[in-house]
Design an enzyme around this catalytic site. Structure first.
Site, PDB file in Angstrom:
ATOM      1  N   ALA A 256       0.849  -1.202   0.000  1.00 12.79           N
ATOM      2  CA  ALA A 256       0.000   0.000   0.000  1.00 12.79           C
ATOM      3  C   ALA A 256       0.884   1.252   0.000  1.00 12.79           C
ATOM      4  CB  ALA A 256      -0.919  -0.016   1.214  1.00 12.79           C
ATOM      5  N   PRO A 257       0.442   2.291  -0.726  1.00 16.14           N
ATOM      6  CA  PRO A 257      -0.838   2.494  -1.420  1.00 16.14           C
ATOM      7  C   PRO A 257      -0.885   2.002  -2.867  1.00 16.14           C
ATOM      8  CG  PRO A 257       0.395   4.538  -1.429  1.00 16.14           C
ATOM      9  CD  PRO A 257       1.243   3.537  -0.684  1.00 16.14           C
ATOM     10  N   GLY A 258       0.143   1.289  -3.324  1.00 16.26           N
ATOM     11  CA  GLY A 258       0.065   0.679  -4.649  1.00 16.26           C
ATOM     12  C   GLY A 258       0.891   1.336  -5.732  1.00 16.26           C
ATOM     13  N   ASP A 277      -0.388  -6.254   2.030  1.00 16.32           N
ATOM     14  CA  ASP A 277      -0.115  -5.234   3.040  1.00 16.32           C
ATOM     15  C   ASP A 277      -0.875  -5.593   4.309  1.00 16.32           C
ATOM     16  OD1 ASP A 277       1.193  -2.221   2.877  1.00 16.32           O
ATOM     17  OD2 ASP A 277      -0.324  -2.392   4.445  1.00 16.32           O
ATOM     18  N   ASP A 322       9.248  -3.478   0.403  1.00 15.42           N
ATOM     19  CA  ASP A 322       9.353  -2.062   0.786  1.00 15.42           C
ATOM     20  C   ASP A 322       9.036  -2.019   2.276  1.00 15.42           C
ATOM     21  OD1 ASP A 322       9.429   0.659   0.925  1.00 15.42           O
ATOM     22  OD2 ASP A 322       7.574   1.001  -0.178  1.00 15.42           O
ATOM     23  N   CYS A 375      12.317   3.924   2.944  1.00 17.62           N
ATOM     24  CA  CYS A 375      12.438   5.379   2.763  1.00 17.62           C
ATOM     25  C   CYS A 375      13.068   5.976   4.023  1.00 17.62           C
ATOM     26  CB  CYS A 375      11.091   6.018   2.431  1.00 17.62           C
ATOM     27  SG  CYS A 375       9.786   5.687   3.619  1.00 17.62           S
TER      28      CYS A 375
END
Length: 429
Positions: A256-258, A277, A322, A375
């Site tokens: 998410a969010p894709g 997710d 991620d 991130c």
């Protein structure tokens, strides 16, 4: 007809929810924006983002100008005064209007008896502004970051930490991803120019375009038709390193969010993608993105530590992880992160990342590729994490990204470039 609410009091309430209750601004802001006229939504957003970006400074000023803090039911007034300071320091709102509207905000939050106090503090600031700002420039608060994070950045980046902090305090550029199944990047840039806007291609990421001036998505050529997606350049590196191929079974974990799910499908439209997710609410945005782009993927709710619950014994040709992280690389985009994270979170996140890595590695086919991405800019979540994983995982090898001593590629936030991001590309022997 929209209700006419006092923007300053709404901004104060939003910041209070973030700082005092630990709610994210992305959850708090949309319902408050519904309370104001369309023409005022941008200013409300600017006040919320701006106060959170400069919170250390505004808090420092309050402590200098008030003998005791506002507490209890009067706490919102504390943040209302911050909104007043922010307007006087950083916006083009005329000072008399900033003062009048902020003072009037006390009525909206049912504290009319404090109008005189708010007015007095703001006027005192105006009188002493130069002296106060000179003193602030030598204080520990000048970095506009919590002390624990400044220390971590100093330790991790002895020569670059100030540049990272400066980048975090800037407004972010707006990056887009051109859908290569519809247009070449150059072709879409031509459409953008026809629409009266200018964009610049990224030298390393083949679908990435930076807008000269940020614009609402409805103004972008073909946004509703799926020709383009808002996605930071660094986030686009995930699909570049993953290099998906048609016909492969691909797992996008923590999807998410894709944005990355749809990028994988733009690069390899005939790949079989499973997007997973843990957050069921955020999965609705994966469906929305797939629908807008006219794409298909299998979408499931699940915890990355327990793959048997959501994919049985299935194995994959490629996995994009991620990983959940501190998000310290995207502070300029989400300034609330500075105040939502705590020092103790980093060790907990690193432990969670390690557990997910260990759980999904057996689901990768021999010869397959796993891209680990965050991130974050903190080594504990990035290079240290991958170094430890390689040491305990004999059938894992690093590919393309870094060296065994310095595994992975660390992008730092800055200027017109992408956000802070880390990638490590691993191959299963």
């Amino acid at each position: 007809m929209k209700k006419q609410n006092n923007l300053r009091s709404l901004a104060a309430q939003a910041v209070e929810l973030v700082v005092e209750q630990g709610q994210s601004l992305s959850n708090v802001l949309p319902p408050l924006q519904q309370k104001v006229a369309d023409k005022d939504k941008a200013l409300l957003q600017e006040l919320c983002f701006g106060v959170l970006r400069t919170l250390s400074q505004l808090e420092w000023l309050i402590n200098k100008l008030m003998s005791r803090p506002m507490t209890g039911k009067q706490r919102t007034v504390h943040y209302l005064i911050m909104v007043g300071f922010y307007q006087l320091l950083y916006t083009r709102v005329p000072p008399h209007a900033a003062l009048a509207e902020t003072v009037e905000g006390a009525v909206s939050i049912k504290r009319p008896q404090l109008k005189g106090l708010i007015n007095g503090v703001l006027r005192q600031f105006q009188r002493q502004q130069e002296t106060l700002l000179n003193e602030f420039a030598t204080s520990d608060a000048r970095f506009l970051h919590p002390g624990w994070l400044v220390k971590r950045l100093q330790n991790a980046y002895p020569t670059q930490w100030q540049r990272i902090i400066e980048a975090n305090n800037q407004r972010p550029p707006m990056w887009l991803r051109v859908n290569r199944t519809h247009h070449t990047r150059d072709g879409w840039l031509g459409l953008l120019e026809d629409a009266g806007m200018k964009g610049y291609p990224h030298p390393d990421y083949p679908d990435a375009v930076r807008l000269e001036t940020p614009a609402p998505v409805h103004a972008l050529p073909g946004f509703a038709e799926g020709w383009v997606t808002v996605q930071d350049a660094s986030a686009q590196g995930c699909a570049v390193f993953l290099a998906p191929q048609n016909g492969e079974h691909i797992l996008d974990l923590c999807a998410a969010p894709g944005g990355k799910t749809t990028h994988i499908l733009e690069v390899a439209p005939e790949a079989d993608v499973l997007a997973v997710d843990i957050d069921e609410q955020r999965l609705s945005r994966v469906y929305d993105n797939l629908k807008r782009l006219g794409m298909k993927a299998t979408v499931k709710q699940g915890d990355g530590r327990y793959p048997a619950q959501w994919c049985g014994e299935q194995q994959f040709d490629r996995i994009l992880l991620d990983a959940p992280c501190s998000a310290t690389g995207v502070i300029r985009r989400h300034p609330d992160i500075k105040w939502l994270r705590r020092d103790r979170d980093i060790a907990e996140l690193a432990q969670l990342q390690a557990e997910i890595l260990d759980a999904v590695w057996p689901r990768l086919k021999p010869g397959g590729t796993l891209v680990y991405a965050t991130c974050s800019v903190l080594p504990e979540e990035n290079r240290d994490q991958i170094k430890a994983f390689l040491q305990r995982t004999p059938d894992a090898a690093l590919s393309e990204t870094g060296t065994p001593d310095q595994p992975g590629q660390q992008n730092l936030p800055g200027g017109e470039e992408g956000d802070g991001f880390f990638y490590a590309k691993l191959i299963k022997k």
